[in-house]
Design a protein around this motif. Structure first.
Motif, PDB file in Angstrom:
ATOM      1  N   LEU A   1      19.167  11.467  13.313  1.00  0.00           N
ATOM      2  CA  LEU A   1      18.908  11.036  14.575  1.00  0.00           C
ATOM      3  C   LEU A   1      20.271  10.369  15.275  1.00  0.00           C
ATOM      4  N   GLY A   2      21.360  10.185  14.604  1.00  0.00           N
ATOM      5  CA  GLY A   2      22.569   9.538  14.919  1.00  0.00           C
ATOM      6  C   GLY A   2      22.995  10.076  16.460  1.00  0.00           C
ATOM      7  N   TYR A   3      23.601   8.898  17.051  1.00  0.00           N
ATOM      8  CA  TYR A   3      24.185   9.353  18.468  1.00  0.00           C
ATOM      9  C   TYR A   3      23.162   9.604  19.211  1.00  0.00           C
ATOM     10  N   ASN A   4      22.025   9.088  19.575  1.00  0.00           N
ATOM     11  CA  ASN A   4      21.290   9.107  20.668  1.00  0.00           C
ATOM     12  C   ASN A   4      21.128   7.768  21.338  1.00  0.00           C
ATOM     13  N   LYS A   5      19.930   7.624  21.875  1.00  0.00           N
ATOM     14  CA  LYS A   5      19.906   6.294  22.893  1.00  0.00           C
ATOM     15  C   LYS A   5      18.294   5.656  22.265  1.00  0.00           C
ATOM     16  N   LEU A   6      18.275   5.947  21.037  1.00  0.00           N
ATOM     17  CA  LEU A   6      16.901   5.085  20.458  1.00  0.00           C
ATOM     18  C   LEU A   6      16.874   3.666  20.818  1.00  0.00           C
ATOM     19  N   ARG A   7      15.848   3.254  21.309  1.00  0.00           N
ATOM     20  CA  ARG A   7      15.695   1.857  21.189  1.00  0.00           C
ATOM     21  C   ARG A   7      14.395   1.322  20.342  1.00  0.00           C
ATOM     22  N   ALA A   8      13.511   2.191  20.301  1.00  0.00           N
ATOM     23  CA  ALA A   8      12.262   1.884  19.362  1.00  0.00           C
ATOM     24  C   ALA A   8      11.892   3.327  18.677  1.00  0.00           C
ATOM     25  N   PHE A   9      11.167   3.124  17.442  1.00  0.00           N
ATOM     26  CA  PHE A   9      10.625   4.287  16.550  1.00  0.00           C
ATOM     27  C   PHE A   9       9.350   3.899  16.262  1.00  0.00           C
ATOM     28  N   GLY A  10       8.732   2.730  16.535  1.00  0.00           N
ATOM     29  CA  GLY A  10       7.443   2.367  16.302  1.00  0.00           C
ATOM     30  C   GLY A  10       7.141   2.341  14.766  1.00  0.00           C
ATOM     31  N   ASP A  11       6.101   2.987  14.383  1.00  0.00           N
ATOM     32  CA  ASP A  11       5.690   2.949  12.930  1.00  0.00           C
ATOM     33  C   ASP A  11       5.937   4.660  12.194  1.00  0.00           C
ATOM     34  N   THR A  12       7.089   4.929  12.747  1.00  0.00           N
ATOM     35  CA  THR A  12       7.378   6.432  12.402  1.00  0.00           C
ATOM     36  C   THR A  12       7.653   6.403  10.906  1.00  0.00           C
ATOM     37  N   PHE A  13       8.364   5.471  10.420  1.00  0.00           N
ATOM     38  CA  PHE A  13       8.820   5.296   8.980  1.00  0.00           C
ATOM     39  C   PHE A  13       7.857   4.756   8.224  1.00  0.00           C
ATOM     40  N   LYS A  14       6.637   4.443   8.580  1.00  0.00           N
ATOM     41  CA  LYS A  14       5.704   3.530   7.720  1.00  0.00           C
ATOM     42  C   LYS A  14       4.699   4.479   6.925  1.00  0.00           C
ATOM     43  N   VAL A  15       4.364   5.518   7.488  1.00  0.00           N
ATOM     44  CA  VAL A  15       3.209   6.404   6.772  1.00  0.00           C
ATOM     45  C   VAL A  15       3.788   7.785   6.297  1.00  0.00           C
ATOM     46  N   ALA A  16       4.313   8.559   7.151  1.00  0.00           N
ATOM     47  CA  ALA A  16       4.778  10.014   6.936  1.00  0.00           C
ATOM     48  C   ALA A  16       6.238   9.867   6.245  1.00  0.00           C
ATOM     49  N   LEU A  17       6.575  11.020   5.924  1.00  0.00           N
ATOM     50  CA  LEU A  17       8.034  11.152   5.463  1.00  0.00           C
ATOM     51  C   LEU A  17       8.100  10.602   4.103  1.00  0.00           C
ATOM     52  N   HIS A  18       7.192  10.777   3.365  1.00  0.00           N
ATOM     53  CA  HIS A  18       7.308  10.343   1.897  1.00  0.00           C
ATOM     54  C   HIS A  18       8.491  10.805   1.125  1.00  0.00           C
ATOM     55  N   LYS A  19       8.717  12.168   1.355  1.00  0.00           N
ATOM     56  CA  LYS A  19       9.908  13.101   0.728  1.00  0.00           C
ATOM     57  C   LYS A  19      11.222  12.971   1.377  1.00  0.00           C
ATOM     58  N   LEU A  20      11.351  12.070   2.314  1.00  0.00           N
ATOM     59  CA  LEU A  20      12.544  11.816   2.943  1.00  0.00           C
ATOM     60  C   LEU A  20      13.702  11.316   2.132  1.00  0.00           C
ATOM     61  N   GLU A  21      14.920  12.149   2.062  1.00  0.00           N
ATOM     62  CA  GLU A  21      15.943  11.541   1.028  1.00  0.00           C
ATOM     63  C   GLU A  21      17.175  10.872   1.881  1.00  0.00           C
ATOM     64  N   PHE A  22      17.357  11.655   2.995  1.00  0.00           N
ATOM     65  CA  PHE A  22      18.422  11.145   3.962  1.00  0.00           C
ATOM     66  C   PHE A  22      18.242  10.974   5.513  1.00  0.00           C
ATOM     67  N   LEU A  23      18.597   9.741   5.909  1.00  0.00           N
ATOM     68  CA  LEU A  23      18.304   9.355   7.160  1.00  0.00           C
ATOM     69  C   LEU A  23      19.347   8.772   7.839  1.00  0.00           C
ATOM     70  N   ASP A  24      19.714   9.343   9.113  1.00  0.00           N
ATOM     71  CA  ASP A  24      20.833   8.817   9.876  1.00  0.00           C
ATOM     72  C   ASP A  24      20.444   8.402  11.257  1.00  0.00           C
ATOM     73  N   MET A  25      20.469   7.021  11.397  1.00  0.00           N
ATOM     74  CA  MET A  25      20.073   6.485  12.635  1.00  0.00           C
ATOM     75  C   MET A  25      21.192   5.837  13.440  1.00  0.00           C
ATOM     76  N   SER A  26      22.522   6.039  12.888  1.00  0.00           N
ATOM     77  CA  SER A  26      23.608   5.133  13.298  1.00  0.00           C
ATOM     78  C   SER A  26      24.090   5.409  14.817  1.00  0.00           C
ATOM     79  N   GLU A  27      24.637   4.594  15.626  1.00  0.00           N
ATOM     80  CA  GLU A  27      25.051   4.389  16.921  1.00  0.00           C
ATOM     81  C   GLU A  27      23.990   4.924  17.803  1.00  0.00           C
ATOM     82  N   ASN A  28      23.013   4.180  17.610  1.00  0.00           N
ATOM     83  CA  ASN A  28      21.663   4.134  18.676  1.00  0.00           C
ATOM     84  C   ASN A  28      21.806   2.914  19.425  1.00  0.00           C
ATOM     85  N   ASP A  29      20.739   2.726  20.321  1.00  0.00           N
ATOM     86  CA  ASP A  29      20.533   1.251  21.125  1.00  0.00           C
ATOM     87  C   ASP A  29      19.524   0.468  20.484  1.00  0.00           C
TER      88      ASP A  29
END
Length: 914
Positions: free
Chosen positions: A404-432
């Motif tokens: 999700l890098g290089y977007n305009k994200l300011r908020a993502f709520g509870d996205t990473f609290k419940v689902a995505l239990h198998k996620l190994e790589f997450l890129d959220m760099s250079e957002n807002d």
């Protein structure tokens, strides 16, 4: 200091050949952590007109791109280990036959963007192991039929953007036994028809990329290419519609990948082709909006084997793609200026890889991915997404890679609290994102790689990361005032931290290591400061104390001054250290003593004025040293003695002075064969002003060494002379004195003979003043009074004011004989010794009996040992002893009278009178 000067002079006098040195004149040797990887040489963009002659013969890789070499001759002779040779954009117009003969290990040859025009018969002779050859954009219009016959291992050949016109020129390529990939984009071929290739056996070709403004026909109607799997038909500057003639679709049954652009084929033509590619798995189309609107994808998706679809540069916006028939797709790549996720994707239930990067997506809905539950990889990089609701990704339970890098994200709520239990790589760099709350990532129990760096992050709660217990790599920004709590990251190995403006690390925890206590396995730490305003990281050593296994530390723009000397006291395994963009002018050698295993050190742009800190830094294992962009003026030779393992040194962009203070360094650069001084021939002088801009290595050091040489020789001669004088004085003093008097006697005798003077006296009496009473009481009454001899005595003959040595010489040579009255006092007298030595010279010079020895005392022979000449005479000649004649003095004086009367030649007599 003298020893160092001698070593330098020795090298200088040997006239060492500069071509044998390790620092190259126009190239640099790339540093390798593993020496067994071989020598890689970089000569790119150096304005070279020929291949440098000092490239090491053992090189495995040479990059010569961006020069003006024009002609390749036998420049690579003896380079039997070379595996890669880059000659891109080097102005090459010709290559001598056989010039690659010695390159028996070469695997990759890149000669693109040159002016070769023609490939001759023996151009590639010797390249039997070459696997990849790039000759694109080289103006080639002629290829000799035998040009490729030596390339028996060639697998990849690129001939894009040349001027080839007939298939006869490329036919030999298909006869190569290992050929797999051939690229013929943008040539001048009018057709490509398999029936025109007269081959003895079928080709091994697997991939074919072809296009051209003149290309009109493409056909595979013979079993010439049974292994062909990939075909690309693209367009050049002049779009043309070529015809693909298919007579037997079984000849295309192995093609699994097909790439095509809109102007390469007609719509009907591409439909015909797709109907015959029964094994197609990957279809890529560029700029085919009209085809898509006419239902191309519906036809394509009927191919049951199709698994991947790429749609690039089609400007479809939010047009319906009609992907429903493509339900079997597992990979989809869409780069089409989309503003939202296409509804068609919802029908792709088997999709595993989805790339929607480089679009204009500004909103994600909860329905976008609700049916793509098998997704493993989702790329939304470089869009305009402002927020992320929990429902958007909650169905992607198999997702492992999310970008999700290089977007305009300011908020993502509870996205990473419940689902995505198998996620190994997450890129959220250079957002807002400006705020991260506690337990934000608590659902990502499998996450191993996280990128969260951003300039806009201003608030981060303390308990942001504790749940990420499997995290290995973390790239993050810490905002102003943040007190990092990284507890729970027991497996973290690599940490990159960007600190915000004004950040100060303070440990708020009562336990020893605070929020960093779990970073015991951390191997690499990179700390990057704010570019606008440097800040002070006050307690960095507390941060490092918990990192006992740290191997690499990099700090860029972090310190206002050199770190405290005990900063790395708990990091003994540190092997790589980078401290750049800071003020290290007060750097102390004690900083490095706790890290003796350091192998790499980079202090670029650190305001260093000297390398003196290295003398006591205990860096015996250091191999790589980079000190570019500093203010170093002079370098002492002793620095290299403190760095015995150094192999790579970069001192570019320093303020060198061109005078004798750098003569030792200059000579070392030219002669040492262990350390490469990168780009040393390009180092320029800054001082004195008269030499500003001149090259450092052009400074003539001979005058410096000549002065040192003369000083060394003079000092050595003085020392030797002093030692020799001391030795001679101590051991040969008497001999020298004797030799001196003999010389004076010789001069006097020669002078007397010329004058032919007669003798004034019958005898000169040599005695010590202590024996004067005996001379006057016993000798004179008898010899002068009774016997009538004329005797010469000191007080009667020696002239006042005349040098004593001259008086002695005149007395001895003015008398027929010399009587030496010898006693212990006589032996201890310097003047008596002079008289005896002068008389003994006359004895041996004239070979006459002119010397009478008269002993007043019994003197043992061992007391005469220091008086070598007298002892020798006593052993060989008769002498008179007064103690033995005490009872018969008359006989004694008669013997003296006979001795005075004798005037014959000198004879050896048996010693008597003892």
């Amino acid at each position: 200091m003298q020893l160092k000067t001698q070593k330098l002079l020795f090298c200088f006098l040997l006239h060492i050949n500069p071509s044998l040195t390790y620092s190259l004149k126009n190239c640099s040797i790339l540093y390798e952590d593993n020496p067994s990887a071989g020598v890689s040489v970089d000569c790119a963009n150096r304005d070279l007109v020929s291949v440098p002659d000092d490239i090491p013969k053992e090189a495995v890789s040479i990059e010569l791109r961006g020069n003006s070499i024009q002609k390749i001759k036998e420049d690579f002779r003896g380079m039997s280990r070379l595996r890669y040779l880059g000659l891109r954009k080097s102005g090459i117009t010709s290559v001598d036959d056989g010039c690659f003969n010695d390159l028996v290990s070469l695997e990759t040859l890149v000669m693109r963007n040159n002016d070769l025009s023609a490939l001759t018969a023996n151009m590639f002779q010797g390249l039997s192991n070459l696997t990849t050859l790039d000759l694109s954009s080289s103006g080639i219009y002629f290829i000799h039929t035998s040009a490729f016959r030596f390339l028996t291992s060639l697998k990849v050949l690129n001939l894009d953007y040349n001027a080839l016109k007939t298939t006869d020129e490329i036919q030999p390529i298909f006869q190569l036994p290992q050929i797999q990939t051939l690229s013929l984009r943008c040539n001048e071929l009018s057709s490509f028809e398999s029936k025109n290739f007269l081959l003895n056996k079928s080709s091994s070709l697997q991939q074919l990329f072809i296009s051209g403004g003149s290309l009109r026909k493409f056909s595979i109607t013979t079993p010439t290419f049974p292994h062909l799997q990939v075909v690309e038909l693209s367009t050049c500057s002049t779009p043309t519609k070529l015809k693909w003639d298919i007579s037997d679709k079984t000849l295309l049954e192995n093609i699994t990948q097909f790439y095509v652009e809109e102007n390469a084929l007609s719509f009907k033509g591409v439909q015909n082709v797709m109907q015959n590619l029964i094994s197609l798995r990957h279809f890529k189309i560029n700029m085919v909006v009209r085809w898509i609107k006419r239902g191309l994808l519906s036809a394509v998706c009927k191919i049951q084997s199709l698994r991947r679809l790429d749609l690039f540069y089609n400007n479809m916006n939010n047009m319906t793609l009609k992907l429903a028939p493509c339900s079997q797709l597992t990979e989809l790549y869409l780069d089409n200026q989309l503003t939202r996720v296409s509804h068609d994707i919802r029908s792709l239930a088997f999709l595993k890889v989805l790339h929607l990067d480089n679009n204009y997506i500004s909103k994600l809905s909860c329905e976008d991915f609700e049916n793509t539950t098998r997704l493993v990889e989702l790329n939304l990089n470089t869009n305009q997404i402002p927020s992320l609701e929990r429902c958007v990704l909650e169905h992607l339970t198999e997702l492992k890679h999310l970008d999700l890098g290089y977007n305009k994200l300011r908020a993502f709520g509870d996205t990473f609290k419940v689902a995505l239990h198998k996620l190994e790589f997450l890129d959220m760099s250079e957002n807002d994102i400006d705020e991260l709350f506690s337990n934000t990532f608590e659902g990502l129990q499998s996450l191993r790689h996280l990128k969260m760096a951003s300039d806009d992050l201003t608030l981060m709660k303390i308990k942001t990361f504790p749940e990420l217990r499997n995290l290995v790599d973390l790239n993050v920004s810490f905002p102003f005032g943040y007190k990092p709590k990284l507890q729970g990251l027991q497996r973290l190995e690599n940490l990159t931290v960007y600190f915000g403006k004004g950040f100060t690390f303070k440990n708020p925890y009562p336990n020893k290591h605070g929020g960093l206590s779990d970073l015991k396995l951390l191997k690499s730490l990179t700390v990057i400061g704010c570019t606008d305003l440097p800040f002070r990281l006050q307690n960095l050593k507390e941060m490092l104390e918990a990192m006992g296994h740290l191997e690499a530390f990099e700090a860029v723009g972090v310190f206002e001054e050199a770190p405290d000397v005990d900063t790395f006291q708990f990091n003994p395994h540190l092997s790589s250290l980078t401290l750049t963009n800071t003020d290290m002018s007060d750097l102390k050698p004690e900083l490095f003593r706790p890290i003796p295993n350091l192998q790499r050190l980079d202090l670029t742009n650190s305001m260093l004025r000297s390398m003196g800190f290295l003398l006591q830094a205990n860096l015996s294992a250091l191999k790589y040293l980079k000190l570019t962009d500093n203010k170093i003026i002079m370098i002492k030779e002793s620095v290299w003695e403190a760095l015995p393992s150094l192999t790579y040194l970069d001192l570019s962009y320093n303020l060198f002075t061109c005078d004798c203070s750098n003569a030792g360094f200059i000579q070392w650069v030219k002669t040492n064969k262990q350390t490469q001084v990168v780009d040393a021939p390009q180092y320029k002088c800054s001082f004195p002003v008269s030499k500003e801009g001149t090259l450092l290595l052009d400074f003539h050091t001979q005058s410096c060494f000549n002065g040192s040489f003369l000083c060394f020789i003079s000092t050595t001669c003085l020392v030797v002379l002093t030692l020799l004088t001391s030795l001679v004085y101590h051991f040969l003093r008497q001999h020298l004195v004797y030799a001196f008097h003999l010389f004076l006697a010789f001069l006097y005798d020669s002078k007397r003979k010329k004058k032919n003077d007669g003798h004034q006296f019958d005898a000169f009496v040599s005695y010590n003043v202590h024996d004067e009473g005996w001379v006057y009481r016993e000798m004179l009454p008898v010899l002068e009074g009774e016997q009538g001899w004329r005797l010469c005595l000191h007080h009667t003959y020696f002239q006042p004011g005349k040098p004593i040595i001259e008086n002695i010489t005149d007395a001895i040579y003015g008398s027929r004989k010399t009587i030496c009255v010898i006693s212990r006092s006589y032996l201890q007298s310097e003047w008596c010794s002079n008289e005896f030595q002068m008389a003994s010279f006359r004895l041996f010079d004239e070979q006459k009996d002119v010397l009478i020895l008269l002993f007043l005392e019994e003197i043992p022979a061992h007391h005469l040992s220091p008086y070598h000449r007298m002892r020798k005479l006593v052993k060989k000649r008769t002498y008179l002893s007064w103690p033995q004649a005490a009872q018969h003095p008359g006989v004694f004086w008669q013997n003296v009278q006979r001795a005075l009367q004798a005037g014959g030649a000198l004879t050896e007599l048996v010693p008597a009178g003892r």
